[in-house]
Design a protein around this motif. Structure first.
Motif, PDB file in Angstrom:
ATOM      1  N   TYR A   1      54.207  38.867  17.395  1.00 46.39           N
ATOM      2  CA  TYR A   1      53.626  38.997  16.020  1.00 46.39           C
ATOM      3  C   TYR A   1      53.044  37.338  15.665  1.00 46.39           C
ATOM      4  O   TYR A   1      53.992  36.550  16.043  1.00 46.39           O
ATOM      5  CB  TYR A   1      54.371  39.727  14.983  1.00 46.39           C
ATOM      6  CG  TYR A   1      54.472  41.147  15.576  1.00 46.39           C
ATOM      7  CD1 TYR A   1      53.240  41.959  15.575  1.00 46.39           C
ATOM      8  CD2 TYR A   1      55.796  41.417  15.887  1.00 46.39           C
ATOM      9  CE1 TYR A   1      53.799  43.149  16.018  1.00 46.39           C
ATOM     10  CE2 TYR A   1      55.811  42.719  16.311  1.00 46.39           C
ATOM     11  CZ  TYR A   1      55.046  43.642  16.409  1.00 46.39           C
ATOM     12  OH  TYR A   1      55.161  45.037  16.695  1.00 46.39           O
ATOM     13  N   CYS A   2      52.013  37.238  15.063  1.00 51.43           N
ATOM     14  CA  CYS A   2      51.596  36.011  14.746  1.00 51.43           C
ATOM     15  C   CYS A   2      52.368  35.551  13.195  1.00 51.43           C
ATOM     16  O   CYS A   2      52.727  36.256  12.696  1.00 51.43           O
ATOM     17  CB  CYS A   2      50.200  35.921  14.487  1.00 51.43           C
ATOM     18  SG  CYS A   2      49.166  36.139  15.876  1.00 51.43           S
ATOM     19  N   HIS A   3      52.280  34.105  13.094  1.00 53.87           N
ATOM     20  CA  HIS A   3      52.547  33.442  11.861  1.00 53.87           C
ATOM     21  C   HIS A   3      51.332  33.966  10.813  1.00 53.87           C
ATOM     22  O   HIS A   3      50.142  33.960  11.210  1.00 53.87           O
ATOM     23  CB  HIS A   3      52.777  32.023  11.907  1.00 53.87           C
ATOM     24  CG  HIS A   3      53.476  31.437  10.930  1.00 53.87           C
ATOM     25  ND1 HIS A   3      52.575  31.017   9.664  1.00 53.87           N
ATOM     26  CD2 HIS A   3      54.646  31.389  10.515  1.00 53.87           C
ATOM     27  CE1 HIS A   3      53.099  30.612   8.857  1.00 53.87           C
ATOM     28  NE2 HIS A   3      54.567  30.285   9.066  1.00 53.87           N
ATOM     29  N   PRO A   4      51.380  34.081   9.568  1.00 55.85           N
ATOM     30  CA  PRO A   4      50.269  34.477   8.724  1.00 55.85           C
ATOM     31  C   PRO A   4      49.550  33.333   8.608  1.00 55.85           C
ATOM     32  O   PRO A   4      48.426  33.566   8.097  1.00 55.85           O
ATOM     33  CB  PRO A   4      51.254  34.698   7.444  1.00 55.85           C
ATOM     34  CG  PRO A   4      52.667  34.016   7.683  1.00 55.85           C
ATOM     35  CD  PRO A   4      52.984  34.534   8.935  1.00 55.85           C
TER      36      PRO A   4
ATOM     37  N   ILE B   1      44.693  38.330  16.767  1.00 55.64           N
ATOM     38  CA  ILE B   1      44.720  37.128  17.668  1.00 55.64           C
ATOM     39  C   ILE B   1      45.973  37.279  18.486  1.00 55.64           C
ATOM     40  O   ILE B   1      47.168  37.787  17.780  1.00 55.64           O
ATOM     41  CB  ILE B   1      44.711  35.956  16.749  1.00 55.64           C
ATOM     42  CG1 ILE B   1      43.380  35.838  15.952  1.00 55.64           C
ATOM     43  CG2 ILE B   1      45.333  34.776  17.384  1.00 55.64           C
ATOM     44  CD1 ILE B   1      43.346  34.892  14.883  1.00 55.64           C
ATOM     45  N   ARG B   2      45.961  36.934  19.762  1.00 52.51           N
ATOM     46  CA  ARG B   2      46.988  36.713  20.556  1.00 52.51           C
ATOM     47  C   ARG B   2      48.068  35.474  20.255  1.00 52.51           C
ATOM     48  O   ARG B   2      47.555  34.512  20.219  1.00 52.51           O
ATOM     49  CB  ARG B   2      46.770  36.765  22.041  1.00 52.51           C
ATOM     50  CG  ARG B   2      47.802  36.958  22.964  1.00 52.51           C
ATOM     51  CD  ARG B   2      47.779  36.256  24.190  1.00 52.51           C
ATOM     52  NE  ARG B   2      48.731  36.613  25.421  1.00 52.51           N
ATOM     53  CZ  ARG B   2      49.851  36.087  25.251  1.00 52.51           C
ATOM     54  NH1 ARG B   2      50.127  35.064  24.299  1.00 52.51           N
ATOM     55  NH2 ARG B   2      50.821  36.540  25.843  1.00 52.51           N
ATOM     56  N   CYS B   3      49.403  36.196  20.000  1.00 58.25           N
ATOM     57  CA  CYS B   3      50.193  35.195  19.773  1.00 58.25           C
ATOM     58  C   CYS B   3      51.434  34.974  20.421  1.00 58.25           C
ATOM     59  O   CYS B   3      51.626  36.002  21.070  1.00 58.25           O
ATOM     60  CB  CYS B   3      50.697  35.157  18.288  1.00 58.25           C
ATOM     61  SG  CYS B   3      49.507  34.752  17.069  1.00 58.25           S
ATOM     62  N   GLY B   4      52.149  34.016  20.790  1.00 58.04           N
ATOM     63  CA  GLY B   4      53.470  34.277  21.636  1.00 58.04           C
ATOM     64  C   GLY B   4      53.264  33.236  22.806  1.00 58.04           C
ATOM     65  O   GLY B   4      52.114  32.819  23.133  1.00 58.04           O
TER      66      GLY B   4
ATOM     67  N   PHE C   1      49.488  43.060  13.811  1.00 57.49           N
ATOM     68  CA  PHE C   1      50.389  42.361  12.854  1.00 57.49           C
ATOM     69  C   PHE C   1      51.241  43.263  11.682  1.00 57.49           C
ATOM     70  O   PHE C   1      52.409  43.237  11.602  1.00 57.49           O
ATOM     71  CB  PHE C   1      49.635  41.603  11.945  1.00 57.49           C
ATOM     72  CG  PHE C   1      50.133  40.466  11.490  1.00 57.49           C
ATOM     73  CD1 PHE C   1      51.679  40.374  10.892  1.00 57.49           C
ATOM     74  CD2 PHE C   1      49.458  39.208  10.990  1.00 57.49           C
ATOM     75  CE1 PHE C   1      52.327  39.522  10.590  1.00 57.49           C
ATOM     76  CE2 PHE C   1      50.238  37.983  10.429  1.00 57.49           C
ATOM     77  CZ  PHE C   1      51.539  38.319  10.139  1.00 57.49           C
TER      78      PHE C   1
ATOM     79  N   MET D   1      53.324  31.251  16.709  1.00 55.40           N
ATOM     80  CA  MET D   1      54.207  32.562  16.502  1.00 55.40           C
ATOM     81  C   MET D   1      55.430  31.753  15.361  1.00 55.40           C
ATOM     82  O   MET D   1      55.812  30.822  15.806  1.00 55.40           O
ATOM     83  CB  MET D   1      54.794  32.695  17.793  1.00 55.40           C
ATOM     84  CG  MET D   1      55.635  33.559  17.972  1.00 55.40           C
ATOM     85  SD  MET D   1      56.097  33.758  19.537  1.00 55.40           S
ATOM     86  CE  MET D   1      56.740  32.354  19.985  1.00 55.40           C
TER      87      MET D   1
ATOM     88  N   VAL E   1      47.756  32.181  10.658  1.00 54.89           N
ATOM     89  CA  VAL E   1      46.862  32.241  11.698  1.00 54.89           C
ATOM     90  C   VAL E   1      45.597  33.239  11.071  1.00 54.89           C
ATOM     91  O   VAL E   1      44.302  33.097  11.553  1.00 54.89           O
ATOM     92  CB  VAL E   1      47.250  33.098  12.891  1.00 54.89           C
ATOM     93  CG1 VAL E   1      46.239  33.685  13.531  1.00 54.89           C
ATOM     94  CG2 VAL E   1      48.349  32.176  13.646  1.00 54.89           C
TER      95      VAL E   1
ATOM     96  N   ILE F   1      61.532  39.989  12.868  1.00 60.64           N
ATOM     97  CA  ILE F   1      60.011  40.626  12.810  1.00 60.64           C
ATOM     98  C   ILE F   1      59.689  40.472  14.137  1.00 60.64           C
ATOM     99  O   ILE F   1      58.629  41.176  14.527  1.00 60.64           O
ATOM    100  CB  ILE F   1      59.133  39.616  11.977  1.00 60.64           C
ATOM    101  CG1 ILE F   1      59.240  38.236  12.561  1.00 60.64           C
ATOM    102  CG2 ILE F   1      59.230  39.804  10.560  1.00 60.64           C
ATOM    103  CD1 ILE F   1      58.146  37.310  11.944  1.00 60.64           C
ATOM    104  N   ILE F   2      60.350  40.087  15.146  1.00 60.01           N
ATOM    105  CA  ILE F   2      59.822  40.040  16.488  1.00 60.01           C
ATOM    106  C   ILE F   2      60.898  40.596  17.357  1.00 60.01           C
ATOM    107  O   ILE F   2      62.132  40.241  17.816  1.00 60.01           O
ATOM    108  CB  ILE F   2      59.633  38.530  17.126  1.00 60.01           C
ATOM    109  CG1 ILE F   2      58.342  38.162  16.204  1.00 60.01           C
ATOM    110  CG2 ILE F   2      59.408  38.241  18.485  1.00 60.01           C
ATOM    111  CD1 ILE F   2      57.826  36.633  16.707  1.00 60.01           C
TER     112      ILE F   2
ATOM    113  N   MET G   1      55.943  44.815   9.913  1.00 54.41           N
ATOM    114  CA  MET G   1      56.094  44.598   8.314  1.00 54.41           C
ATOM    115  C   MET G   1      56.853  45.641   7.669  1.00 54.41           C
ATOM    116  O   MET G   1      57.585  45.586   6.583  1.00 54.41           O
ATOM    117  CB  MET G   1      54.750  44.431   7.366  1.00 54.41           C
ATOM    118  CG  MET G   1      53.859  43.349   8.050  1.00 54.41           C
ATOM    119  SD  MET G   1      54.626  41.622   8.182  1.00 54.41           S
ATOM    120  CE  MET G   1      54.958  41.332   6.463  1.00 54.41           C
TER     121      MET G   1
ATOM    122  N   THR H   1      45.900  30.256  17.705  1.00 50.91           N
ATOM    123  CA  THR H   1      46.131  31.257  18.541  1.00 50.91           C
ATOM    124  C   THR H   1      47.630  30.806  19.293  1.00 50.91           C
ATOM    125  O   THR H   1      48.298  31.936  19.869  1.00 50.91           O
ATOM    126  CB  THR H   1      45.323  31.575  19.435  1.00 50.91           C
ATOM    127  OG1 THR H   1      45.030  30.277  20.301  1.00 50.91           O
ATOM    128  CG2 THR H   1      43.879  31.978  18.947  1.00 50.91           C
TER     129      THR H   1
END
Lengths: 580, 514
Positions: A234-237, A224-227, A71, B13, A239, A408-409, A75, B10
């Motif tokens: 990258y995850c949303h906060p 945590i795996r996101c996407g 994460f 996104m 999470v 951010i991605i 930033m 999880t």
């Protein structure tokens, strides 16, 4: 551009009438009246040019990402402008992230060996920089985030506080060009994920206290795996749980965590996911209040109750949610009185598909979302804004807005093809049109604004002492950019550096009110602002059309006022020392 | 953070989440062109001979159309696009195909592709209000507000009779900072639909922007009256009240807003998680639960049905479908999903218990008793369940059995004053006032501070002709509490007698207090 390295030190104590006290009440002039014929602003273009290479700023931010999408990689980091050696020239500090730490307390020796620490650049005059990291001992090799400056020990030399993904750090300025790591003896070194940080003297006892924003509770081993299935992102906060902020009270050079005592501790971690912070006396009562931008949770506005405690009044003040009653992804924050009605307006940056948001103050501590009316909102819908500054870039007397953008991605164009949103984005410059609306003039502001980068922190200050505001930008995993404002010399101005005596030496919380032609403009010396960054503490006022100010008044923290002589020389900085 | 949230986290996104948040109006907004409508339109067009022929050229039946309808409902847009693209390849000019494609692409966040398809539809049918309105919404979602305004303006010209067209242009005008245009559009919309809280909120925002605070207060109040659960109306009303100096009232409204906002956030989060991960039974069910928590039964029901469509073995969805039906008084209809849930989760106490309740409501005594016995095989009842089932059974004529349930509970839990009180009430209802009095006395002994026990007990005393005792009991109760509790229990035996005692002895008029 003319280089005018004049820093006139004026001991103004004793001049002007007897100091008086009372609330700040700048003359209220209706917005919408042009300040003057505006000789410089008309149709000039190419306001800024990139000078990092020629001026010696060779910093390249490294986020250390190896594809796992941890994460903190996305930033970015902060930038700072301050005068650490008191030579009258602004020095630069850039925070480095570096290799991914395996744990918050991991040995960062490798990063240090690779020279992957923060960098301090000394301004040797005229806005030319040399690397002074090694000699100063300020190259913290933790996974860096933000920076704040403040003379916490009132010895006349500005100290550095660095927030990290890992233990934060306090460098005491030893006054001889070197710094000492005094983190532990000062009671600091919080290991949570620090983001924005800002000094201020909230209890008006003459020394600087510190507010540190913590972002979320996150660790590599619990990533945590996101996407989508085939793209890691990258995850949303949302999470992760949030992390409460800290208010440190300065007790004679040692800091005490008074968050709970002062009422700024948030028990529910999901409500506290802060990134940006600024101290601002939003209610004009003479003491500094705190505004915190939270990432997708309601923002905080902590009103200073004047007794060492704070009350979060963001909801009723109208600054917790946007005009639709929605939270936004708060990143950077700055304030300024864009319509000169005597009250500080707040402007903050957000994610794409949200607007950047301008909260206009009517006084009485009440705000309204003016993003639409001001035209600042629609212009930001496709960008992710981070660093932000409200300043008068063209010296026409109205405060303008700069925003550093960058998504951010990295894979955003793959994830959302056809959305029109890109990873690298162009920065934006908005010109204030007489205190009512803003116009996006990025397309004509200079080649820099045509080049897409991944903007994060931004610090604002006059690196060459020509009276205009230059910009230092930290870009994620890219080279830093130094933007020189080329208006210098074509407009008249007056600059002030305030030094507190009974007030804190940095004069944080002091205001300068400049009246001319029936209008009063004011700026406040403040801690925090922008994104993970800290800007020049000096205040400069453009004098459009060569007008001379009718009066210049300093309102010191606590309320005492000091009127300066009308014969202040223009085109230079004056050091104003608080009258005892 | 709820467990529900953790279960789906999880999959989320940030950009996709925000994109979907932004896009929702395209899906569900006032345009009236939801997936079901679009697909239904496609279906109805398929019934036309020419289109039927076309579809058969791709697929010999209309099954494929129904499949697309189902996929759209479940927000499985990639699959929908696959089917639609195949159909479009066979006949690029087929009616509404491009609308559906644009709709599906838009919901994936691919605004460019959505716009391309809506424009193709507009080429095919220059009078298509659907294409024009969706183009406006796609541009809005993409952040091109000027373009959006242009299409919404065209929509208003094509369909001035639809309030939605005015609403959308008003909204974009406001965002662009054009207060006059926004005001004019909202007013036009309100002339057509004065009951729209959304239009009123839009108008109120313009009034606030123009500093007409009193006007804004009235407008937001109106919106609030029409839809008290409208978070937007609550937020703006709270803000304007504070601006007008009514700080306390403003804070109260904002507190209400905060609760609504949290619920909305939770719902948004769950929806977006599902959109990213794809609709599964569990995450669809979770959306239904969030809706149910807000009292939005019809929408919740739709989600539960979607969950069953995805996975017919997912028993919690069957169970909830039954619950919503029961809440709507459809006791008979609720049996089917309840029995389905029971087949899928034969050991579930909750399902057995609900079957007992449902049969009781249908006055099918034996079945009710059997299912309750069956539930008791899984576990015993707790206090609340015992009281509830006892009261339900008594009220639905299964009196003896109901009494026994509570009696059993009290035997095991003799200190439970609330159950003593309920037992008293049930006896009171069945005209065993003396028996009721005993339980009331016990309840009062166990909880002397509970005033309504005393009020109801004094009714029983009055019914039994114990005037002095009733009078003494009344004296210990403050008048406001007496009035309040009397009003609640005035249908019980002895209420009239108590009223008379109160009037004669204490000079309190209880008769008129209802």
């Amino acid at each position: 551009m003319s280089l005018r390295p004049m820093v006139v030190v004026l001991l103004v104590a004793g001049c002007g009438p007897q100091a008086d006290t009372g609330s700040i009440d700048p003359a209220s002039i209706p917005a919408g009246q042009p300040m003057d014929s505006n000789l410089v602003a008309a149709e000039k273009t190419d306001w800024f040019r990139e000078v990092q290479d020629e001026r010696g700023i060779d910093f390249v931010h490294r986020h250390g990402g190896t594809g796992n999408k941890y994460f903190m990689e996305t930033m970015g980091s902060g930038a700072g402008l301050f005068d650490y050696d008191n030579d009258g020239w602004l020095d630069a500090y850039l925070v480095q992230s570096g290799p991914i730490p395996t744990s918050p307390n991991a040995d960062r020796g490798i990063a240090a060996t690779l020279d992957m620490g923060n960098r301090l650049y000394r301004n040797v005059g005229g806005g030319r920089f040399v690397d002074a990291t090694q000699s100063s001992g300020t190259g913290d090799a933790n996974y860096g985030m933000g920076v704040a400056f403040g003379d916490y020990d009132n010895d006349g030399f500005v100290d550095i506080y660095v927030t990290n993904f890992g233990p934060d750090k306090l460098y005491r300025n030893d006054g001889d060009g070197t710094f000492s790591d005094v983190t532990s003896p000062s009671g600091l070194g919080d290991t949570r994920w620090g983001a924005g940080a800002a000094f201020a003297d909230f209890d008006l006892d003459g020394d600087l206290d510190l507010y540190v924003v913590n972002y979320i509770t996150y660790s590599i081993d619990r990533n945590i795996r996101c996407g989508p299935a085939d793209i890691l992102a990258y995850c949303h906060p949302d999470v992760y749980p949030g992390s409460p902020d800290i208010l440190y009270r300065n007790d004679g050079g040692k800091f005490t965590d008074v968050s709970r005592l002062a009422g700024v501790h948030v028990d529910d971690p999901d409500e506290s996911k802060g990134l940006g912070v600024v101290w601002v006396d939003y209610d004009n009562d003479g003491d500094p209040d705190i505004y915190v931008t939270n990432d997708s949770t309601p923002n905080f506005l902590y009103r200073n109750n004047g007794d060492g405690s704070f009350t979060n009044v963001a909801l009723e003040a109208g600054v917790a949610y946007n005009r639709f009653g929605k939270t936004e992804a708060g990143m950077g924050i700055d304030f300024g009185d864009y319509d000169w009605n005597g009250h500080a307006d707040l402007f903050m940056t957000h994610l794409d598909e949200e607007t950047n948001t301008l909260y206009h103050s009517f006084g009485g501590g009440l705000f309204q979302d003016y993003s639409s009316q001001s035209r600042l909102g629609p212009a930001s819908l496709k960008n992710v804004g981070f660093g932000v500054g409200i300043f008068d870039f063209d010296a026409d007397g109205w405060l303008d807005v700069f925003v550093a953008n960058g998504h951010i991605i990295e894979a955003i164009e793959r994830i959302r093809p056809g959305s029109g949103v890109t990873y690298a984005q162009r920065n934006q410059l908005f010109r204030n049109e007489s205190g009512r609306t803003f116009r996006d003039i990025s397309s004509s502001a200079g080649p820099h604004f045509q080049k897409a980068r991944v903007g994060r922190g931004a610090a604002f200050g006059d690196i060459d002492n020509d009276g205009d505001t230059d910009i230092l930008i930290s870009n994620s995993n890219q080279e830093a950019v130094l933007l020189e404002n080329v208006i210098g010399g074509s407009a008249d101005w007056i600059g002030l550096r305030l030094v507190g005596s009974s007030a804190n030496r940095d004069a944080l919380g002091a205001r300068v009110l400049v009246s001319a032609e029936g209008r009063t403009r004011w700026r406040e010396v403040h801690g925090g602002g922008s994104y993970l960054s800290q800007s020049d503490r000096r205040l400069s006022f453009g004098l459009p059309g060569g007008t001379r100010p009718d009066s210049v008044v300093v309102q010191w923290p606590g309320g005492s006022r000091q009127r300066l002589g009308r014969d202040l020389a223009t085109g230079t900085y004056h050091t104003i020392i608080e009258r005892e | 953070m709820s467990m529900l949230k953790l279960a789906t986290e999880t999959t989320v996104m940030r950009p996709v989440r925000s994109a979907l948040k932004r896009l929702r109006p395209v899906l569900d907004g006032a345009v009236g062109l939801t997936a079901a409508v679009v697909a239904a339109a496609l279906l109805s067009s398929a019934c036309r001979a020419q289109d039927q022929q076309t579809i058969r050229a791709v697929n010999p039946s209309t099954v494929v159309v129904q499949k697309i309808d189902s996929l759209m409902q479940l927000r499985q847009f990639d699959e929908s696009i696959r089917y639609l693209t195949a159909m479009a390849a066979a006949n690029p000019n087929m009616r509404l195909l491009h609308l559906n494609l644009g709709y599906a692409y838009g919901n994936k966040g691919d605004h460019e592709a959505a716009i391309t398809h809506f424009k193709k539809e507009l080429e095919r049918d220059p009078n298509s209000w659907q294409a024009v309105s969706l183009l406006g919404q796609a541009y809005e979602a993409k952040g091109d507000l000027e373009q959006a305004r242009e299409y919404f303006g065209t929509w208003r010209e094509i369909q001035p009779e639809r309030w939605e067209s005015h609403y959308h242009e008003g909204k974009v005008c406001f965002e662009l900072g054009h207060a006059k245009c926004a005001d004019e559009a909202f007013e036009a919309g309100l002339a057509l639909n004065p009951q729209s809280a959304d239009l009123l909120v839009g108008k109120g925002r313009v009034q606030m922007a123009e500093n007409d605070l009193e006007g804004a207060r009235k407008t937001f109040s109106q919106a609030f009256m029409l839809d008290a659960s409208n978070a937007d109306a609550n937020y703006n009303l709270g803000q304007v009240l504070i601006r007008l100096g009514d700080v306390e009232q403003g804070k109260r409204v904002l507190e209400q807003f905060r609760k609504l906002s949290e619920q909305e956030d939770e719902l948004d989060y769950l929806r977006q998680s599902r959109d990213v991960a794809g609709a599964g039974a569990e995450n669809t069910f979770a959306v239904g639960e969030a809706l149910l928590n807000q009292g939005r039964y019809d929408e919740a029901m739709q989600e539960y049905q979607n969950a069953v469509a995805v996975d017919s073995t997912f028993w919690p969805a069957h169970h909830r479908i039954a619950f919503v039906m029961t809440r709507k008084g459809q006791y008979d209809k609720a049996l089917r999903p309840l029995l389905a849930a029971q087949r899928l989760a034969p050991e579930s106490f909750d399902v057995r218990y609900d079957l007992a309740k449902n049969y009781a409501l249908l006055r099918q005594t034996e079945e009710a008793k059997q299912w309750l016995e069956s539930a008791l095989e899984v576990r015993s009842l707790d206090a609340a369940e015992s009281r509830f089932i006892a009261e339900l059974f008594v009220r639905t004529g299964i009196t003896e059995y109901g009494m026994q349930v509570l009696s059993d509970w009290l035997e095991e839990n003799p200190e439970d004053h609330e159950s003593h009180f309920v037992m008293g009430l049930l006896l009171h209802l069945t005209s065993d006032v003396a028996g009721a009095g005993g339980h009331y006395t016990r309840a009062i002994l166990l909880s002397p501070e509970t005033q309504h026990y005393r009020v109801v007990h004094s009714m029983a005393l009055a019914a039994l002709g114990k005037k002095n005792a009733a009078e003494d009991a009344l004296k210990a109760i403050p008048e406001d509490a007496l009035q309040r509790h009397y009003a609640k229990y005035r249908s019980l035996t002895g209420a009239a007698a108590l009223s008379q005692i109160a009037s004669e002895s204490l000079g309190i008029n209880l008769a008129g207090s209802s």
